[in-house]
Design an enzyme around this catalytic site. Sequence first.
Site, PDB file in Angstrom:
ATOM      1  N   LYS A   1      12.761  31.391 104.791  1.00 53.75           N
ATOM      2  CA  LYS A   1      13.887  30.425 105.115  1.00 53.75           C
ATOM      3  C   LYS A   1      13.189  30.230 106.587  1.00 53.75           C
ATOM      4  CE  LYS A   1      18.418  29.772 105.204  1.00 53.75           C
ATOM      5  NZ  LYS A   1      19.773  29.976 104.374  1.00 53.75           N
TER       6      LYS A   1
ATOM      7  N   GLU B   1      14.407  35.161 105.767  1.00 57.59           N
ATOM      8  CA  GLU B   1      15.116  34.147 106.439  1.00 57.59           C
ATOM      9  C   GLU B   1      14.684  34.486 108.595  1.00 57.59           C
ATOM     10  OE1 GLU B   1      19.210  33.495 106.539  1.00 57.59           O
ATOM     11  OE2 GLU B   1      19.415  31.394 107.667  1.00 57.59           O
TER      12      GLU B   1
HETATM   13  C1  5MM Z   1      25.891  30.999 106.586  1.00 56.55           C
HETATM   14  O1  5MM Z   1      25.917  31.564 107.429  1.00 56.55           O
HETATM   15  C2  5MM Z   1      24.818  32.934 107.416  1.00 56.55           C
HETATM   16  C3  5MM Z   1      25.073  33.531 108.372  1.00 56.55           C
HETATM   17  O2  5MM Z   1      25.943  34.370 107.830  1.00 56.55           O
HETATM   18  P1  5MM Z   1      26.332  35.802 109.290  1.00 56.55           P
HETATM   19  O3  5MM Z   1      26.276  35.172 110.313  1.00 56.55           O
HETATM   20  O4  5MM Z   1      27.725  35.292 108.731  1.00 56.55           O
HETATM   21  O5  5MM Z   1      25.960  36.799 108.622  1.00 56.55           O
HETATM   22  C4  5MM Z   1      22.689  32.426 107.481  1.00 56.55           C
HETATM   23  O6  5MM Z   1      22.261  33.432 107.320  1.00 56.55           O
HETATM   24  C5  5MM Z   1      22.937  31.171 107.043  1.00 56.55           C
HETATM   25  O7  5MM Z   1      22.494  31.099 105.382  1.00 56.55           O
HETATM   26  C6  5MM Z   1      21.243  30.039 107.747  1.00 56.55           C
HETATM   27  O8  5MM Z   1      21.549  30.796 108.838  1.00 56.55           O
HETATM   28  C7  5MM Z   1      21.926  28.496 107.137  1.00 56.55           C
HETATM   29  O9  5MM Z   1      22.717  28.608 107.629  1.00 56.55           O
HETATM   30  P2  5MM Z   1      22.899  26.926 108.776  1.00 56.55           P
HETATM   31  O10 5MM Z   1      23.931  26.604 109.387  1.00 56.55           O
HETATM   32  O11 5MM Z   1      21.450  27.598 109.840  1.00 56.55           O
HETATM   33  O12 5MM Z   1      22.152  25.738 108.057  1.00 56.55           O
END
Ligand code: 5MM
Length: 340
Positions: free
Chosen positions: A219, A177
């Site tokens: 991702k 990601e």
């Molecule tokens: C759940 O959010 C994840 C980030 O976690 P931390 O910052 O708490 O470590 C993040 O990686 C998430 O999986 C992705 O960014 C996708 O989240 P969004 O909200 O952007 O769909």
Amino acid sequence: MNIEELQQTAAALMEGDKGLLAMDESLPTCNKRFAEAGIPQTEEYRRKYRQLIVTTPNLGECISGAILFDETIYQKTDDDVLFVDVLKQAGIIPGIKVDEGTVAMPRSPSEKITNGLDGLPERLSKYYSLSPRFAKWRAVITIGKGTPTHENIKANTQTLAKYAALCQQANIVPIVEPEVLMDGDHTIETCRHVTEETIKELFNQLKIQGVNLQGLLLKPNMVIAGTDCPVQNSTDEVATATVECLLATVPPEVAGVAFLSGGQEPWEATGHLHAMHVKYEDKLPWPLTFSFARAIQQPALEIWKGRDENVEKAQQMLYFRASMDNLARRGEYSVDLETW
Ligand code: 5MM
């Protein structure tokens, strides 16, 4: 390394019209979301919230895999069943976030690098024994004055590729990601340029590490103008810029692409995914789906508010959002369906 197992897991995660649910908020992020919703920031409330999610009726119809945070792996329902077992019974593959968060980059402190490679092989083999069959690592790329630097993109993509290689050695499918943040006033063109450079370098580094692309998921962010940019683009423009960017950078062998939502409103993220499928239906070499956190969870969290009497309604909202994303993946979504 069992390539067949990796490819089977990756294919199962991309199955049909399903997508992934990112419920891997670290303690600071989860506590921040709870604070905003007036929910106590304790381990018990995090357990209750994750219980609400994993016990949502019929969630397995919409979601193929759920990305968990370390704390959640060991938590159980009120009936003493491990959450990972609840997920598996629902046909949802448990996954695990294995990065350990971001820190300022030396010599360019407005940019971030992600920690977590130390001891990773040991953690991966422990997680495999606890059920997760896929993992996620998030790198953050910041658009700003003079950023991102090439050094930052290189450092982040090198680390992502090393993580991916270690995952595959442990028979765990890596999700890579590289998130280009929406923060800032940059245009969609800048986002596209930075996203292209980042993804190109990422696949260069994955090649150097010998990562098998059929056992790997990407991702990415959608290609979108910064939140403070005065020019916000149409759904069609975002869909076109995003798919053209991915077609130019992502090898066709990759097992799948699953977007983060990045702070978009839920219906925007859903609408963009839908538009990509409508416009590029037969031209996509990889399955294209969602791996949203906020765009699936946030409306449900706001209904729940930490109260037991709101659980059922919050679960209905969670299911509703995930089912809208299934429609988007089939190219059958319409804003008229946003009847909630
Ligand atoms: C759940 O959010 C994840 C980030 O976690 P931390 O910052 O708490 O470590 C993040 O990686 C998430 O999986 C992705 O960014 C996708 O989240 P969004 O909200 O952007 O769909």
